[in-house]
Design a protein around this motif. Structure first.
Motif, PDB file in Angstrom:
ATOM      1  N   ARG A  39       4.079  10.964  14.966  1.00 34.29           N
ATOM      2  CA  ARG A  39       4.143  11.790  13.990  1.00 34.29           C
ATOM      3  C   ARG A  39       3.457  13.177  14.102  1.00 34.29           C
ATOM      4  N   ASN A  40       2.425  13.278  15.153  1.00 30.53           N
ATOM      5  CA  ASN A  40       1.450  14.270  15.194  1.00 30.53           C
ATOM      6  C   ASN A  40       1.877  15.089  16.314  1.00 30.53           C
ATOM      7  N   HIS A 231       0.993   1.186  14.832  1.00 30.55           N
ATOM      8  CA  HIS A 231       1.704   0.592  13.673  1.00 30.55           C
ATOM      9  C   HIS A 231       3.145   1.388  13.283  1.00 30.55           C
ATOM     10  N   THR A 233       4.005   3.132  10.995  1.00 26.14           N
ATOM     11  CA  THR A 233       3.543   4.307  10.268  1.00 26.14           C
ATOM     12  C   THR A 233       3.073   5.407  11.103  1.00 26.14           C
ATOM     13  N   ASP A 234       2.831   5.210  12.383  1.00 25.62           N
ATOM     14  CA  ASP A 234       2.242   6.154  13.291  1.00 25.62           C
ATOM     15  C   ASP A 234       3.403   6.969  13.720  1.00 25.62           C
ATOM     16  N   THR A 235       4.638   6.498  13.723  1.00 20.40           N
ATOM     17  CA  THR A 235       5.850   7.134  14.198  1.00 20.40           C
ATOM     18  C   THR A 235       6.829   7.704  13.217  1.00 20.40           C
ATOM     19  N   SER A 406      -6.250   4.949  14.739  1.00 17.52           N
ATOM     20  CA  SER A 406      -4.793   5.145  14.940  1.00 17.52           C
ATOM     21  C   SER A 406      -4.396   6.604  14.630  1.00 17.52           C
ATOM     22  N   THR A 408      -2.193   7.581  12.586  1.00 18.32           N
ATOM     23  CA  THR A 408      -2.134   7.887  11.180  1.00 18.32           C
ATOM     24  C   THR A 408      -3.466   8.274  10.843  1.00 18.32           C
ATOM     25  N   GLU A 409      -4.621   7.656  11.121  1.00 11.55           N
ATOM     26  CA  GLU A 409      -6.003   7.856  10.701  1.00 11.55           C
ATOM     27  C   GLU A 409      -5.985   9.431  11.132  1.00 11.55           C
ATOM     28  N   VAL A 411      -4.025  11.916  11.505  1.00  6.47           N
ATOM     29  CA  VAL A 411      -3.213  12.806  10.956  1.00  6.47           C
ATOM     30  C   VAL A 411      -3.810  13.039   9.519  1.00  6.47           C
ATOM     31  N   LEU A 412      -4.252  11.996   8.690  1.00  5.60           N
ATOM     32  CA  LEU A 412      -4.739  11.808   7.462  1.00  5.60           C
ATOM     33  C   LEU A 412      -6.197  12.751   7.562  1.00  5.60           C
TER      34      LEU A 412
END
Length: 438
Positions: A39-40, A231, A233-235, A406, A408-409, A411-412
């Protein structure tokens, strides 16, 4: 990246019938619709799609141009001029093809440097990187062959000089040169051979691109953090998220490309190539196309004998070695951290290397005398030192920054920093904003 079960479900009876016999729609759906991507991803990751687009453009325009081109030294130059003047939209086809080659290399150099910066060559993607290097080699061969076809002064003498380098190779050098030339000098057999190879190589490139994309989909896409997907949520699904970003990046790239095609179509070429080839008139300065200039500078940097290796052979070995070293990058880099984002010292050396590569390109267009030779030699040492010294040693002594747990971490945390920065700037600009926040 682990692959989830296929989400493709045919809606019609015909679709189910095709899916049971040749699941091509399922393959397309799984590879370009539901395929999970990190996602990044940033816009540097759009150049893979741009390269595919440019390859298609080169093949399409090349096939049409070949219908009007004459593979004879007596008529080749005039056939190109006839394409420009008499063939419907021939000028557009020719400028799309010639400038397309330059923009193809612009995109591939950005793609390669992105891979070096984000560590896209590290395990388990070594084969993916090697296939990319093979594509690059085939591109260079196709571009060199194509540069000869207009049969201008620079085409003729460039082919004469470059094929002459092969004679430096002991035992088989002259045989290789004669095989390429079809004789003892650049002449009609050379033009026929180069045209046949130039026509064939793009289709070979397309075949290796298929393998390259296949390898990419097996190992999964890398991302700026260099962290593997952990995870769901990473994609995000490839479509619409990555496709929209790729489409926007391609549009911007094509707008710049169109500017060159319509306003400065000859800017990236050489004036001497608009004069018909003459074996009795040597141009004042023989240089290859701009995308070969860094390697041309490395070739001319070796002006001294190295033991039993004379300067000519040493230059040829250095030039080919500058390309061959790319194949060993996955094993030369000893760092366990993939991305330069978390490697402060590697980031510094990388940008020095990038600047040096551009400097080599500038030197490649300069005469091989005086201070330019010394600068070529220094830049050549820096080029090889990055791969043979910096990559192996720095990976052992560098202390990287802490990696996020991760994607997601990462990105957040990046989003949080941006919000914090915006809040700070807003607070500094207006005291009332601070009171409102409190």
């Amino acid at each position: 990246m682990s692959r989830s079960p296929s989400a493709y479900s045919p809606k019609t009876r015909l679709g189910r019938w095709i899916d049971a016999r040749m699941p091509l729609p399922r393959l397309v759906h799984d590879s370009f619709v539901s395929y999970p991507v990190p996602r990044n991803l940033n816009y540097l990751y759009t150049f893979g799609g741009i390269l595919t687009l440019m390859l298609g453009l080169q093949i399409l325009t090349g096939v049409v141009l070949a219908m009007h081109y004459s593979t004879n030294t007596a008529t080749a130059f005039n056939s190109v001029e006839k394409i420009m003047r008499d063939v419907n939209s021939g000028w557009l086809l020719r400028y799309l093809h010639s400038n397309g080659a330059s923009f193809f290399f612009i995109a591939v150099y950005i793609h390669i440097f992105r891979g070096l910066y984000y560590g896209s060559y590290k395990a388990p993607r070594e084969l993916l990187w090697i296939l990319g290097c093979i594509i690059y080699l085939l591109m260079m061969a196709a571009a060199f062959m194509g540069y000869v076809l207009p049969w201008g002064q620079m085409s003729f003498w460039g082919a004469t000089v470059i094929t002459g380098f092969f004679t430096a190779i002991p035992l088989v050098g002259e045989w290789i040169q004669q095989l390429l030339l079809g004789g003892f000098a650049v002449d009609n057999p050379t033009l026929n051979r180069f045209f046949a190879l130039h026509y064939l190589l793009p289709f070979m490139i397309a075949g290796v691109v298929v393998l390259h994309v296949w390898a990419l989909h097996v190992t999964g896409q890398t991302n700026p953090t260099g962290i593997e997907v952990k995870h769901e949520t990473d994609t995000l699904p490839f479509t619409p998220y990555a496709t929209v970003k790729d489409a926007f990046g391609a549009i911007v790239f094509l707008l710049v490309f169109a500017y060159f095609v319509f306003y400065i179509p000859n800017y990236l070429g050489h004036p001497d190539n608009y004069v018909e080839a003459d074996s009795l008139k040597t141009p004042a300065k023989i240089v290859p196309e701009w995308y070969f200039l860094p390697f041309y500078a490395i070739l001319r940097a070796v002006t001294f004998n190295i033991g039993p290796i004379d300067s000519k052979l040493g230059g040829v070995l250095a030039m080919f070695g500058a390309i061959a070293v790319l194949f060993f990058v996955p094993w030369l880099d000893t760092s366990k951290v993939r991305s330069a984002v978390y490697r402060p010292w590697y980031k510094v050396f990388f940008w020095l290397f990038a600047a040096n590569a551009l400097f080599l390109g500038w030197l490649g267009a300069k005469p091989a005398d005086g201070i330019y030779v010394v600068l070529m030699q220094i830049s050549t040492v820096i080029y090889f030192a990055f791969f043979l010294v910096v990559m192996p040693v720095l990976g052992l002594v560098e202390t990287p920054r802490r990696l996020p747990n991760s994607i997601t971490e990462a990105v957040l945390s990046s989003a949080t920093r941006k919000r914090g920065s915006a809040s700070t700037q807003g607070g500094n600009a207006s005291p009332q904003n601070n009171e409102h926040i409190v």
